[in-house]
Design an enzyme around this catalytic site. Structure first.
Site, short mmCIF file in Angstrom:
data_model
loop_
_atom_site.label_atom_id
_atom_site.label_comp_id
_atom_site.label_asym_id
_atom_site.label_seq_id
_atom_site.Cartn_x
_atom_site.Cartn_y
_atom_site.Cartn_z
N ASP A 187 -13.00 -16.82 -16.63
CA ASP A 187 -11.83 -17.72 -16.48
C ASP A 187 -11.86 -19.20 -16.57
O ASP A 187 -10.95 -20.14 -16.15
CB ASP A 187 -10.87 -17.19 -15.42
CG ASP A 187 -11.83 -17.57 -13.95
OD1 ASP A 187 -12.63 -18.15 -13.81
OD2 ASP A 187 -11.55 -16.55 -13.13
N ASP A 197 -15.62 -19.61 -9.02
CA ASP A 197 -14.80 -19.62 -7.54
C ASP A 197 -14.80 -18.31 -6.87
O ASP A 197 -14.26 -17.97 -5.87
CB ASP A 197 -13.60 -20.29 -7.63
CG ASP A 197 -12.86 -19.35 -8.68
OD1 ASP A 197 -13.10 -18.39 -9.42
OD2 ASP A 197 -11.56 -19.67 -9.02
N ASP A 255 -8.59 -5.28 -5.31
CA ASP A 255 -8.12 -4.26 -4.39
C ASP A 255 -9.17 -3.28 -4.58
O ASP A 255 -9.31 -2.51 -5.77
CB ASP A 255 -6.61 -3.55 -4.68
CG ASP A 255 -6.44 -2.51 -3.82
OD1 ASP A 255 -7.34 -1.81 -3.20
OD2 ASP A 255 -5.07 -2.20 -3.78
N ASP A 310 -17.78 -14.49 -13.50
CA ASP A 310 -16.97 -15.51 -12.61
C ASP A 310 -16.63 -16.51 -13.43
O ASP A 310 -15.46 -17.04 -13.37
CB ASP A 310 -17.90 -15.97 -11.51
CG ASP A 310 -16.78 -16.72 -10.42
OD1 ASP A 310 -15.68 -16.71 -10.62
OD2 ASP A 310 -17.42 -17.20 -9.48
N SER A 328 0.92 -1.31 0.02
CA SER A 328 -0.08 0.02 0.20
C SER A 328 0.88 1.31 -0.07
O SER A 328 1.81 1.45 -0.91
CB SER A 328 -0.84 -0.06 1.02
OG SER A 328 -1.95 0.96 1.10
N HIS A 343 -6.72 -5.75 -0.75
CA HIS A 343 -5.57 -4.65 -0.49
C HIS A 343 -4.64 -5.03 0.55
O HIS A 343 -5.20 -5.08 1.76
CB HIS A 343 -6.33 -3.19 -0.11
CG HIS A 343 -5.41 -2.09 -0.01
ND1 HIS A 343 -4.84 -1.55 -1.25
CD2 HIS A 343 -4.82 -1.57 1.03
CE1 HIS A 343 -4.16 -0.64 -0.88
NE2 HIS A 343 -4.09 -0.51 0.61
#
Ligand SMILES: *[C@@H]1O[C@H](CO)[C@@H](O)[C@H](O)[C@H]1NC(C)=O
Ligand SMILES: *[C@@H]1O[C@H](CO)[C@@H](O)[C@H](O)[C@H]1NC(C)=O
Ligand SMILES: *[C@@H]1O[C@H](CO)[C@@H](O)[C@H](O)[C@H]1NC(C)=O
Ligand SMILES: *[C@@H]1O[C@H](CO)[C@@H](O)[C@H](O)[C@H]1NC(C)=O
Ligand SMILES: *[C@@H]1O[C@H](CO)[C@@H](O)[C@H](O)[C@H]1NC(C)=O
Length: 544
Positions: free
Chosen positions: A264, A268, A409, A261, A192, A449
Site C-alpha cells: 500500500d 506501518d 480481525d 506491508d 461481533s 476484532h
C-alpha cells in the site's frame, strides 16, 4: 367548559404527568415501578442514578468480565424481566438520561458479543452519556457459554433474534412512557455477535431502527464456527508436527508484513487491503540442520499448516465454507490457534445448541467434522445466521445500515462481510452508488476484532469505549455520524479512525479516513502518511 379535542388531549397529558410523578425526574423514575405495564414484562427495579455512580453487578456471570460500570449521565435506570416464552426470559436495562429532551429524544439499542448473554455495559454508558435512552439486554441467558441452550430451544431462539426484537419493543415503550413524548429516532449499534444482531434486524425487522451500525459482524455464524474448528484440525494439538507456538505465529505474522506491508506504499504494520497480500510461506522453511531454535524457521509440516490456514475452507463435497484467514491479522489468531485447544465457543455451540447433547465431542477426523458442518450449513433451525442478501425491505423503509469490519480481525475475516455486501449487490441488482443510499460498508485497515490493532482503529465504535480512551470528541464517534446520516441526510463517505497510544489512552500516530467499499485508501505517494490528507479513496481491485 366545553371539551374540545385540544383540551381533552391536555387533560390526558396532565393526568399522565401526575401519574408518572409530576416534573420531578427522580420521583417519576421511581414511579415506573408501579406504572410501567407491558405484556409479559415485570419491573425489577427503577431508580434515579446520578452521574458518577459506580453501578455494580455482584451476581454478574463471571464469564461476563468487569462487573461494574460508572454512570456517565444523570439517569433513570430501569431493570426489567421480560418473559419470551413459557421457558425463556430476557433481563434488560433501560438507561434514560435526564437531558434526553434537549439531546434529540433518541433511542439506542446495544448488542452482545459472541453467543453471550452479557450486556455491553461500556456501550450502554456511552450512548447514555450522549443523551440517548439506551437499552442493554442479556440476550435470553447469562454468561458467554452455550451451555444454557441445552434442552432449551426457546433460549436459542432468543439468542438468534427474539431477545433483541422484544427488548426493542419493550425499551421503546418504556422510553415513551417515561418521558411522556414519543422518541424521535432509534439506533442500533453492536459489534461481533452484536454485529450479527444488527444485520439480523436490518434483514428481518428493518422497520425497528432508523439507523443500524453492525461492526465486525459474526453474520454467517455457522461458518464462523466451522472455520474456527477447522483451523484446529489443521494445526492439531501442541504435540503435533503441524502445531505452531505463539512465537512461531508471531514470526509468521512478521513474514507477512515483510512480504506485504509496502504493497500500500507505506510501511506501518498495516495492510490497507490484506486481500492483495498473497504471502509465500515456503520462505520460512528451515534449511539443512536449521531449526526454530537456531534459525527461527519452520518445518515443511508447519508450513503446510500455515498454508491451509491462509487458504479458503471447503467441505468434503466441495462446498465453500469460509474465506482464508486474512494476512496481517496482528497475531490475534483468535481462539483457535494459539491456545492449544479447539475453539471452546465452537465446540460448545455445536454441543449444546446443535447436537443438544452435553457429552458430544468433536469427531477425531477432519472428514467427519466437515460432514457435520455440511449438515449444519443446510439447516439453520433458529435462523441464527444473518446472511440474507435481500435488503429490499430495508431499502424501502428508508432506514440506514452502516457496516464496518476490521481488516485485521483474526476471528472472522472481513472478507466474509465483503462477500455479503457483494451478494446483496447481485441479489438486488444495485451498483455500489445505489447501495450507498442505504447500505455502506467500511473495511477498517488495522482494526482487529472490534477494538485494538496496529492501525487507526478508534472511532467510538461498539466495544471501544470501556478502555479508558479519551481525547476524541464523542461528537465524532460513529453513532453520531449515523445520527447525522439519518437526521440531516449527511451520508458518511469515510470513517475517521485514530491510532491510540494505549499507555496514555490518547490518540497518537495515525489518523485515517477509512474508505467505504469498494473504494480503497491509497497513499498519494508523498506527504506524512500519518495524516489523513496524504491518502485518497480510489476504486481498487475487486477482491479475488
Ligand atoms: C424530587 O423528588 C425527590 C424524591 O422524592 C426529592 O428528594 C427531591 O428533592 C425532589 N427534587 C426536587 C427538585 O423537587
Ligand atoms: C466500583 O465498584 C467495584 C466493586 O466494589 C470496584 O471493584 C471498582 O473498583 C469500583 N470502580 C470505581 C471506578 O470506583
Ligand atoms: C424472570 O422471570 C422468570 C420467569 O419468566 C423467572 O424464572 C426468573 O427467575 C426471573 N428473573 C429475575 C432475575 O427476576
Ligand atoms: C435474493 O435473495 C432472496 C432471499 O435469500 C432469494 O429468495 C432470492 O432468490 C434472491 N434473488 C436473486 C435474484 O438472487
Ligand atoms: C456535541 O454536540 C452538541 C450539539 O451540537 C453540543 O451541545 C456539545 O457541546 C458537543 N460536545 C462536545 C464535547 O463537543
Amino acid at each position: 367548559m366545553k371539551l374540545n379535542a385540544f383540551t381533552l388531549t391536555a387533560i390526558v397529558a396532565i393526568q399522565s404527568v401526575t401519574a408518572t410523578g409530576g416534573n420531578n425526574f427522580t420521583r417519576r423514575c421511581s414511579r415506573l415501578l408501579e406504572i410501567f405495564k407491558f405484556s409479559d414484562t415485570r419491573v425489577l427495579s427503577s431508580g434515579y442514578t446520578p452521574k458518577g455512580t459506580n453501578i455494580t453487578y455482584p451476581n454478574l456471570h463471571p464469564t461476563c468480565g468487569q462487573n461494574w460500570i460508572v454512570a456517565e449521565a444523570n439517569m433513570c435506570r430501569l431493570i426489567l424481566n421480560v418473559t419470551t416464552s413459557s421457558t425463556s426470559n430476557v433481563i434488560m436495562e433501560v438507561w434514560m438520561p435526564e437531558n434526553w429532551k434537549t439531546s434529540g429524544q433518541r433511542f439506542a439499542m446495544t448488542g452482545n458479543g459472541g453467543v453471550s448473554g452479557c450486556i455491553t455495559l461500556s456501550d450502554l454508558a456511552f450512548t447514555t452519556s450522549l443523551g440517548f435512552a439506551t437499552v442493554g439486554h442479556n440476550n435470553g441467558h447469562d454468561g458467554t457459554s452455550s451451555a444454557p441452550f441445552l434442552d432449551r430451544s426457546e433460549v436459542i431462539k432468543d439468542f438468534a433474534w427474539r431477545a433483541t426484537l422484544i427488548a426493542t419493543k419493550v425499551g421503546k415503550a418504556a422510553t415513551n412512557l417515561f418521558y411522556q413524548v414519543p422518541l424521535t429516532k432509534s439506533y442500533y449499534w453492536g459489534c461481533s455477535g452484536g454485529g450479527r444482531q444488527g444485520l439480523k434486524i436490518a434483514q428481518d425487522f428493518p422497520e425497528e431502527y432508523d439507523g443500524i451500525i453492525a461492526g465486525n459482524p459474526a453474520a454467517d455464524f455457522h461458518r464462523l464456527v466451522a472455520s474456527g474448528l477447522y483451523y484446529g484440525y489443521q494445526t492439531g494439538p501442541p504435540s503435533s508436527p503441524t502445531w505452531l507456538s505463539l512465537e512461531q505465529w508471531q514470526a509468521v505474522d512478521a513474514e507477512v508484513l515483510a512480504q506485504c506491508d509496502t504493497i500500500d506504499g507505506v510501511e506501518d504494520k498495516v495492510l490497507e487491503d490484506p486481500l492483495k497480500c498473497k504471502p509465500r510461506f515456503e520462505n520460512m522453511l528451515c534449511g539443512q540442520l536449521e531449526t526454530w531454535g537456531t534459525h527461527q524457521c519452520l518445518t515443511p509440516s508447519q508450513v503446510s499448516a500455515v498454508e491451509k490456514i491462509y487458504s479458503p475452507v471447503y467441505g468434503n463435497k466441495g462446498r465453500f465454507f469460509a474465506p482464508a484467514v486474512q494476512p496481517g491479522n496482528d497475531q490475534t489468531f483468535g481462539f483457535y490457534l494459539i491456545y492449544g485447544a479447539p475453539s471452546e465457543l465452537g465446540v460448545e455451540y455445536l454441543r449444546y445448541a446443535i447436537k443438544n447433547d452435553a457429552t458430544w465431542e468433536l469427531p477425531p477426523t477432519l472428514d467427519e467434522f466437515l460432514d457435520i458442518m455440511d449438515e449444519l450449513l443446510d439447516h439453520d433451525p433458529y435462523g441464527t445466521s444473518a446472511n440474507n442478501p435481500n435488503l429490499t425491505p430495508l431499502k424501502n423503509s428508508g432506514h440506514k445500515l452502516l457496516v464496518y469490519h476490521g481488516a485485521s480481525d483474526g476471528y472472522y475475516s472481513h472478507e466474509n462481510t465483503i462477500k455479503l455486501y457483494e451478494s446483496t449487490a447481485r441479489n438486488m441488482t444495485l451498483k455500489a452508488k445505489q447501495l450507498d443510499d442505504f447500505y455502506r460498508l467500511f473495511p477498517v485497515a488495522g482494526l482487529n476484532h472490534c477494538n485494538g490493532g496496529n492501525g487507526a482503529w478508534y472511532f467510538g465504535g461498539s466495544g471501544q469505549n470501556g478502555l479508558g480512551i479519551s481525547g476524541v470528541n464523542p461528537n465524532d464517534s460513529l453513532i453520531m455520524k449515523m445520527v447525522r446520516w439519518v437526521e440531516n441526510g449527511e451520508a458518511p463517505d469515510t470513517i475517521r479512525g485514530y491510532q491510540i497510544n494505549l499507555a496514555t489512552g490518547k490518540p497518537a500516530g495515525a489518523t485515517r479516513e477509512h474508505c467505504r467499499h469498494p473504494l480503497k485508501n491509497t497513499y498519494k505517494g508523498s506527504g506524512d502518511p500519518l495524516s489523513p490528507g496524504s491518502w485518497e479513496c480510489k476504486l481498487g481491485t475487486k477482491y479475488p
